[in-house]
Scaffold this motif. Sequence first.
Motif, PDB file in Angstrom:
ATOM      1  N   THR A 164      -5.420 -41.722   3.302  1.00 37.39           N
ATOM      2  CA  THR A 164      -4.721 -42.868   3.932  1.00 37.39           C
ATOM      3  C   THR A 164      -5.288 -43.978   3.116  1.00 37.39           C
ATOM      4  N   VAL A 165      -4.249 -44.948   2.849  1.00 37.59           N
ATOM      5  CA  VAL A 165      -4.705 -46.213   1.631  1.00 37.59           C
ATOM      6  C   VAL A 165      -5.411 -47.436   2.672  1.00 37.59           C
ATOM      7  N   LEU A 166      -6.489 -47.119   2.887  1.00 39.71           N
ATOM      8  CA  LEU A 166      -7.229 -47.960   3.837  1.00 39.71           C
ATOM      9  C   LEU A 166      -7.361 -49.425   3.342  1.00 39.71           C
ATOM     10  N   SER A 167      -7.217 -49.562   2.087  1.00 42.86           N
ATOM     11  CA  SER A 167      -7.274 -51.126   1.921  1.00 42.86           C
ATOM     12  C   SER A 167      -6.192 -52.010   2.318  1.00 42.86           C
ATOM     13  N   SER A 168      -5.136 -51.297   2.708  1.00 44.75           N
ATOM     14  CA  SER A 168      -3.844 -52.276   2.911  1.00 44.75           C
ATOM     15  C   SER A 168      -3.641 -51.841   4.357  1.00 44.75           C
ATOM     16  N   ASP A 169      -4.462 -51.249   5.269  1.00 39.28           N
ATOM     17  CA  ASP A 169      -3.982 -51.000   6.664  1.00 39.28           C
ATOM     18  C   ASP A 169      -5.312 -51.692   7.438  1.00 39.28           C
TER      19      ASP A 169
END
Lengths: 344, 344
Positions: free
Chosen positions: B83-88
């Motif tokens: 899960t791309v946390l940086s952009s979520d």
Amino acid sequence: MTDLILGLDTFGDVPEDDTGRLVSHAAAIRQVVEEAVLADELGVDAIALGEHHRPEYSISTPETVLAGIAGRTSRIRLGSGVTVLSSDDPVRVFQRFATVDALSHGRAEVILGRGSFTESFPLFGYDLSDYDVLFEEKLDLFVKLLDEQPVTWSGTTRPALTGAEVFPRTESGRLTTWVGVGGSPQSVVRTARHGLPLMLAIIGGQPERFAPYVELYRRAAEQLGTVAHPVGMHSPGFVADTDEQAKELFYPHYKTQRDRIGALRGWPPLRRAEFDAEVATGSLYVGAPETVARKIARAVKALGVGRFDLIYTVGAQPVSPRLRAVELFGAKVLPMVRDLMTEK
Amino acid sequence: MTDLILGLDTFGDVPEDDTGRLVSHAAAIRQVVEEAVLADELGVDAIALGEHHRPEYSISTPETVLAGIAGRTSRIRLGSGVTVLSSDDPVRVFQRFATVDALSHGRAEVILGRGSFTESFPLFGYDLSDYDVLFEEKLDLFVKLLDEQPVTWSGTTRPALTGAEVFPRTESGRLTTWVGVGGSPQSVVRTARHGLPLMLAIIGGQPERFAPYVELYRRAAEQLGTVAHPVGMHSPGFVADTDEQAKELFYPHYKTQRDRIGALRGWPPLRRAEFDAEVATGSLYVGAPETVARKIARAVKALGVGRFDLIYTVGAQPVSPRLRAVELFGAKVLPMVRDLMTEK
């Protein structure tokens, strides 16, 4: 009128178990899945789940629950009611519903709204004073996304997009999208302007009061040169084997929930007489199957709508009567309403 | 070593059908669900789905697909990778995974990462120059959310929270959370600092090269007074009935995909000799079940990891061989690896 859509809606209220204790959020979510599976088996046309961010509701992300329902059902439409678009990202919302659409072979339908609660604004860092512009702009972007072509968009409430492609794409090429409206004429006109179907939330008073909104939607669509789709409505209620049972199972939990909200909004506590009046002539569809069916048929005819969804939980109604309510709705109310619709 | 977790990972690559045509995104998503169902039946311990925003991948929202898998499986762990946390938004990510956790009776596990692609940054309005601070801050917030208590947090990359409550809560009281790391020592230390389990992406070269990262993780956890969990690794590969078949089924699509990415990143086109070398001694687990099992067991022993996930699709490998690869992994590779782990 044979195409009337009859559905069930819930916010995933945390119910009591049959000993009177509130179940966990997780159990409440699974309860909704079981109810949706039963509704699908019984031929209910649609289920719609609302997004909330309060402890008494288990559903903060409707489409995740809908995805869980997708693989266990085969016909029922999987909707939200509503997705609070104002405090979410249209791109993410599109992606999640397009994924539910894939999982369900095209049964997803998003119902976008502004929400009647305000918790999502501080939680996701939005300012309530932007309530209008947030929905206006984000709906505009969402409508562009529906074309499934590279999107160029700019506004004040979300970073701009330049030729952005959004995946996954749907099989049909167009995600079914409604707009949920509580009672704002501006919202009705906006929905018509975008050529989207309208879902009216009618949670109190005589349903006939909303006839002008249906008329406004049709007139606006005509003037704006868009398509006026069949209008939907949803209202709360509860089905049990007898009228008396339905009222006694529903009322105490309904009152608790109504008064909880009322305390935040400055309403006086609900009195039983008000409740009885709503059941008799207002917008609470509470009773035995025949009572509820007659009331639904009357409202559908009075407003000329093409869809009626019963919000079948309001408060902590216990799990067994809740499941029974779904069963009675599917097995009894549905065929009765369809019969009644053929009467003059 | 009997607790070794063996899983399958995919980004939902759009496969060819058996006539050589790419299937739709929707069909690609359903293919992953079918593969997960089969993997569950065969006793595969985990499936992890990666988030991407490119046309060749069908999965942009892993947890929505995981929710679809939840109701059709009973034992397999349901993870993202990553899960791309940086952009979520950490709050939204938590809510969605907590919902998958409810749907699956506690089988959800989020694997948070920074992502190796950059598409999500412009799509969601983030600046790549904030790559580090975005992940640092959002991981910090996510770890706070894991306590499932009112959260007060402030930073530069997301609006502040003051005593915010986030729903639904999990049944266990703690959502299983990993951090996926590609090869940055800083990321390894950060993961240890938060006391979270580490998943290493090893997509090329000899796996032994990563032994220092495993050691660094353990040493950092010790010095920081946190818990060092068993480390996981995931690497790409493909299983077929024979070594030759596996290579011929995998290679052309792998090369297409590698060269597509390479064109963006300035890599020269992949040569067959490089591929063969990766299969022989590097990080491509391609071959007959015994070949792949021996290679996995060797890597697991060399690195002392407690989990190995095979990224079982890289490119448009066709649907039937893909399903067969999952079948062979579950039915043959798994028991072979477990046997090999008991050998000295």
